[in-house]
Design an enzyme around this catalytic site. Structure first.
Site, short mmCIF file in Angstrom:
data_model
loop_
_atom_site.label_atom_id
_atom_site.label_comp_id
_atom_site.label_asym_id
_atom_site.label_seq_id
_atom_site.Cartn_x
_atom_site.Cartn_y
_atom_site.Cartn_z
N LYS A 197 0.86 -1.19 0.00
CA LYS A 197 0.00 0.00 0.00
C LYS A 197 0.89 1.23 0.00
O LYS A 197 1.69 1.44 0.91
CB LYS A 197 -0.92 0.00 1.22
CG LYS A 197 -1.87 1.20 1.26
CD LYS A 197 -2.78 1.16 2.47
CE LYS A 197 -3.69 2.38 2.52
NZ LYS A 197 -4.57 2.36 3.71
N ARG A 207 -10.56 10.61 1.84
CA ARG A 207 -10.49 11.38 3.08
C ARG A 207 -11.85 12.02 3.38
O ARG A 207 -12.27 12.12 4.52
CB ARG A 207 -9.39 12.43 2.99
CG ARG A 207 -8.01 11.86 2.61
CD ARG A 207 -7.25 11.33 3.79
NE ARG A 207 -6.18 10.43 3.39
CZ ARG A 207 -4.97 10.81 2.98
NH1 ARG A 207 -4.70 12.10 2.90
NH2 ARG A 207 -4.05 9.92 2.66
N GLU A 234 7.54 -6.74 1.00
CA GLU A 234 6.35 -6.59 1.84
C GLU A 234 5.39 -7.78 1.66
O GLU A 234 4.83 -8.30 2.63
CB GLU A 234 5.63 -5.29 1.51
CG GLU A 234 6.36 -4.03 1.94
CD GLU A 234 6.17 -3.72 3.42
OE1 GLU A 234 5.57 -4.54 4.14
OE2 GLU A 234 6.62 -2.64 3.85
N LYS A 249 -2.31 -1.60 -3.59
CA LYS A 249 -3.15 -0.41 -3.52
C LYS A 249 -2.26 0.84 -3.59
O LYS A 249 -1.28 0.91 -2.84
CB LYS A 249 -3.95 -0.41 -2.21
CG LYS A 249 -4.89 0.77 -2.04
CD LYS A 249 -5.62 0.69 -0.71
CE LYS A 249 -6.60 1.88 -0.57
NZ LYS A 249 -7.30 1.86 0.73
N TYR A 314 -15.43 0.97 -6.79
CA TYR A 314 -16.69 1.60 -6.43
C TYR A 314 -17.74 1.42 -7.52
O TYR A 314 -18.91 1.69 -7.30
CB TYR A 314 -16.47 3.08 -6.13
CG TYR A 314 -15.54 3.29 -4.95
CD1 TYR A 314 -15.99 3.16 -3.65
CD2 TYR A 314 -14.19 3.56 -5.15
CE1 TYR A 314 -15.14 3.32 -2.56
CE2 TYR A 314 -13.32 3.72 -4.07
CZ TYR A 314 -13.80 3.60 -2.78
OH TYR A 314 -12.95 3.75 -1.72
#
Length: 327
Positions: A197, A207, A234, A249, A314
């Protein structure tokens, strides 16, 4: 005149021909719908920077989840926005907290017909907006945060989440969650690790979506956008700690990283088409600069083509509806 014997255009002649030989296809079960539930509202609250996306009430979240099942989506990822925040994000571990109530409501509504995922992170719940608790000098305290993540994992699983998404990029987060879940007898709860990420500029609309209180940035714990090889490190760490799936991401700005991860990962790979990526396409389409539907489909195809097995977007429900209608 010598004409070419090999003509790749033969396989592009009609829509049916192109469908037949397409290397990547989008299916509803590959799509995951991110959804927000906000405490203290009685009607869905539109998110201005993300046209078409809302902060849900419990009732409208139930309806969104039921629609996701009806459309054949693969999952729903839940984020909670509490009325009251504090320095430690106490509402995140409250079984009566808004996110945990939302998980329970969705589980009651759809049962096991949809994979219910939930965000394990403190940024929505802290009054400083960071993904963890702060040390005295103001830095994020990694290890103190892990203790809270472990509690969050157990509470969310007990509320009904099938899969947990630790998104805070704390070192060791997957391991402590796995240990806590197993100790609580929740061995069947899986972990979708936000393994790579990045500290991206494209999170801006998110936000607003979670009413973030963040001051400063998250560059001390999220990855540097300049780094590609570090993503593999990671991922390997999260796999060693027990991650069942992994995520990259953002998605569209990091397709090279996604392709690297997909090539080496022994577990399914997800990618999150984030708020800024969504908002850019919506804004350009609203101005008539691009074809909205074609751009949406192409953007998700690019993520799948790079190697994502599942995509958080979305547009998940809308795309699934288009697929149902054969458009």
């Amino acid at each position: 005149m010598n004409f070419p014997a090999v003509r790749p255009r033969r396989l592009r002649t009609t829509p049916a021909m192109r469908r037949l030989v397409s290397e990547v296809k989008i299916q509803p079960q590959e799509l995951i719908l991110p959804a927000f539930i906000r405490e203290g509202i009685t009607e869905p609250n539109p998110i201005v920077s993300m046209p078409g996306v809302v902060q849900h009430t419990e009732d409208t979240l139930r309806r969104a989840a039921a629609e996701a099942v009806e459309l054949g989506l693969g999952g729903i990822m839940l984020f909670g926005i509490p009325e009251t925040r504090d320095a430690r994000g106490t509402a995140a571990i409250d079984p009566n907290g808004i996110l945990n109530r939302g998980i329970a409501a969705v589980r009651e509504e759809v049962g096991d017909d949809l994979v219910i995922m939930s965000d394990v992170c403190l940024d929505e719940f802290t009054d400083h907006g960071h993904c963890g608790v702060l040390a005295a000098e103001g830095s994020v305290d990694n290890d103190a945060t892990l203790d809270i993540y472990a509690e969050m994992a157990v509470v969310q699983a007990q509320a009904g989440a099938h899969m947990l998404g630790p998104s805070g990029m704390m070192d060791g987060q997957v391991a402590v969650m796995r240990q806590a879940l197993d100790a609580a007898g929740l061995q069947d709860t899986s972990i979708l690790a936000y393994a790579a990420k990045y500290a991206s500029a494209f999170y801006g609309p998110f936000r607003e979506a979670v009413d973030s209180q963040l001051k400063g940035d998250r560059r001390t714990y999220q990855m540097d956008p300049a780094n590609r090889r570090e993503a593999i490190r990671e991922v390997e760490l999260d796999l060693a700690e027990g991650a069942d799936l992994i995520m990259v991401k953002p998605a569209m700005s990091y397709l090279d990283v996604l392709a690297d991860v997909a090539e080496m990962s022994p577990v399914p790979v997800s990618a999150y088409q984030i708020s800024g990526e969504y908002a850019m396409i919506e804004a350009a389409a609203a101005n008539g600069w691009i074809d909205r539907r074609a751009s949406i489909v192409e953007s998700v195809l690019s993520i799948r083509r790079a190697g994502a097995d599942t995509v958080l977007t979305y547009w998940a429900s809308e795309i699934a509806q288009w697929l149902r209608e054969g458009r």
